[in-house]
Scaffold this motif. Structure first.
Motif, short mmCIF file in Angstrom:
data_model
loop_
_atom_site.label_atom_id
_atom_site.label_comp_id
_atom_site.label_asym_id
_atom_site.label_seq_id
_atom_site.Cartn_x
_atom_site.Cartn_y
_atom_site.Cartn_z
N PRO A 177 58.99 -5.33 17.77
CA PRO A 177 59.28 -3.53 18.26
C PRO A 177 59.92 -2.56 17.49
N VAL A 178 60.53 -3.38 16.19
CA VAL A 178 60.43 -3.25 14.54
C VAL A 178 59.01 -2.28 14.29
N ASN A 179 58.54 -2.86 14.70
CA ASN A 179 56.65 -1.82 14.06
C ASN A 179 56.54 -0.57 15.03
N ARG A 180 56.37 -1.01 16.40
CA ARG A 180 56.93 -0.01 17.14
C ARG A 180 57.61 0.91 17.20
N LEU A 181 58.58 1.00 16.74
CA LEU A 181 59.60 2.01 16.89
C LEU A 181 58.51 2.65 15.11
N ASN A 182 58.11 2.37 14.12
CA ASN A 182 57.68 2.93 12.79
C ASN A 182 56.02 3.28 13.74
N MET A 183 55.46 3.35 14.03
CA MET A 183 54.17 3.46 14.77
C MET A 183 54.87 4.65 15.46
N THR A 184 55.33 5.06 16.42
CA THR A 184 56.31 5.61 17.22
C THR A 184 56.54 7.59 16.21
N LEU A 185 57.18 6.70 14.91
CA LEU A 185 57.75 7.86 14.02
C LEU A 185 56.49 8.14 13.61
N PHE A 186 55.17 7.63 13.39
CA PHE A 186 54.15 7.80 12.37
C PHE A 186 53.26 9.03 13.39
N TRP A 187 53.39 9.02 14.37
CA TRP A 187 52.63 9.23 15.10
C TRP A 187 53.04 10.67 15.51
N GLN A 188 54.25 10.41 15.74
CA GLN A 188 55.68 12.37 16.28
C GLN A 188 55.94 12.75 15.31
N LEU A 189 55.83 12.36 14.15
CA LEU A 189 56.71 13.27 13.17
C LEU A 189 55.31 13.16 12.37
N GLU A 190 55.13 14.69 11.46
CA GLU A 190 54.65 15.27 10.42
C GLU A 190 54.29 14.25 9.53
N SER A 191 53.38 14.03 8.87
CA SER A 191 52.96 13.32 8.01
C SER A 191 54.87 13.66 6.88
N PRO A 192 54.61 14.60 6.13
CA PRO A 192 55.24 14.76 4.67
C PRO A 192 56.92 14.51 4.99
N VAL A 193 57.62 13.96 7.00
CA VAL A 193 58.80 14.07 7.05
C VAL A 193 58.52 12.79 8.02
N PHE A 194 58.09 12.23 8.25
CA PHE A 194 57.51 10.78 8.21
C PHE A 194 57.98 9.80 7.12
N GLU A 195 56.98 10.45 5.49
CA GLU A 195 56.80 9.68 4.35
C GLU A 195 58.76 9.94 4.10
N MET A 196 58.79 11.06 3.62
CA MET A 196 60.78 11.26 3.55
C MET A 196 61.31 10.32 4.49
N LEU A 197 61.50 9.98 5.49
CA LEU A 197 62.28 9.09 6.08
C LEU A 197 62.04 8.05 6.15
N MET A 198 60.96 7.40 5.87
CA MET A 198 61.04 5.99 5.82
C MET A 198 61.13 5.98 4.33
#
Length: 228
Positions: A91-112
């Motif tokens: 489920p951690v991986n599922r959360l991370n991949m949800t964020l990857f697909w739902q957020l713009e790339s720069p936002v995802f990179e900054m977030l993680m």
């Protein structure tokens, strides 16, 4: 410094049994380890893989959007009541991949990356005893980095589950995770964790590069460099 320092580098917390942790922190831990985990092992990782991502997401996207993204991943319970012990990596991986697909790339990179830095800071402040931190900070950089590498390898379950983790000292220092159960493109969370841990111990700016290798299975390679 003798190798006796590194086994007490991290305080144990929510730690799995010895069989899940893998080999000790002797000299053999400095080479590239070839032992594979059991293919039937269930990957579990530390709760900060969720806790710090949740906090970073709230700060960057707001509580409402953050809750909606957790809901999208089917993890609304974790948003309302974050875990406080080891969690399944799936489920951690599922959360991370949800964020990857739902957020713009720069936002995802900054977030993680932010979540990784927060996780590294938590480990520094709560899992490495202050006397040990002070001792390591007085050592030559190469020796402190070597001790930290060995501790990372011995406690790899917190960020890699039962995946095979290899280390090699030097500059750059190298950390490899084969079949990383919570990998995302570029692995910004892992880079953030390692950058914070090494910079906090070495007292120097640290940069971590990432590359993905394939030799029958995926391998995330992290190259840790610091100002010398």
């Amino acid at each position: 410094m003798s190798d006796a320092v590194s086994p007490v580098l991290f305080r144990a917390a929510d730690r799995p049994g010895p069989a899940a942790v893998g080999p000790g922190m002797g000299e053999e831990a400095l080479g590239l380890n070839t032992d594979a985990p059991s293919p039937h092992a269930v990957h579990k990782v530390g709760p900060n893989a969720v806790i710090q991502t949740r906090l970073a997401l709230i700060d960057i996207c707001g509580a409402g959007h953050a809750r909606a993204l957790f809901s999208e991943a089917g993890l609304i319970d974790w948003f309302d009541l974050p875990p406080d012990s080891m969690v399944s990596a799936e489920p951690v991986n599922r959360l991370n991949m949800t964020l990857f697909w739902q957020l713009e790339s720069p936002v995802f990179e900054m977030l993680m990356a932010d979540a990784g830095v927060r996780t590294g800071r938590y480990i520094l402040e709560n899992r490495i005893p202050r006397p040990v931190r002070r001792l390591l900070q007085k050592l030559p950089v190469w020796l402190a980095a070597r001790a930290l590498l060995k501790a990372i390898r011995a406690h790899a379950w917190t960020f890699a589950g039962n995946a095979r983790v290899s280390i090699a000292p030097g500059h750059p220092a190298i950390i490899e995770i084969r079949s990383n159960p919570i990998a995302v493109p570029g692995c910004p969370w892992h880079r953030g964790v390692f950058e914070m841990l090494f910079s906090g111990i070495l007292g120097k700016p640290v940069h971590v590069d990432h590359s993905t290798l394939f030799d029958g299975q995926s391998c995330d390679r992290f190259m840790v460099r610091w100002n010398v």
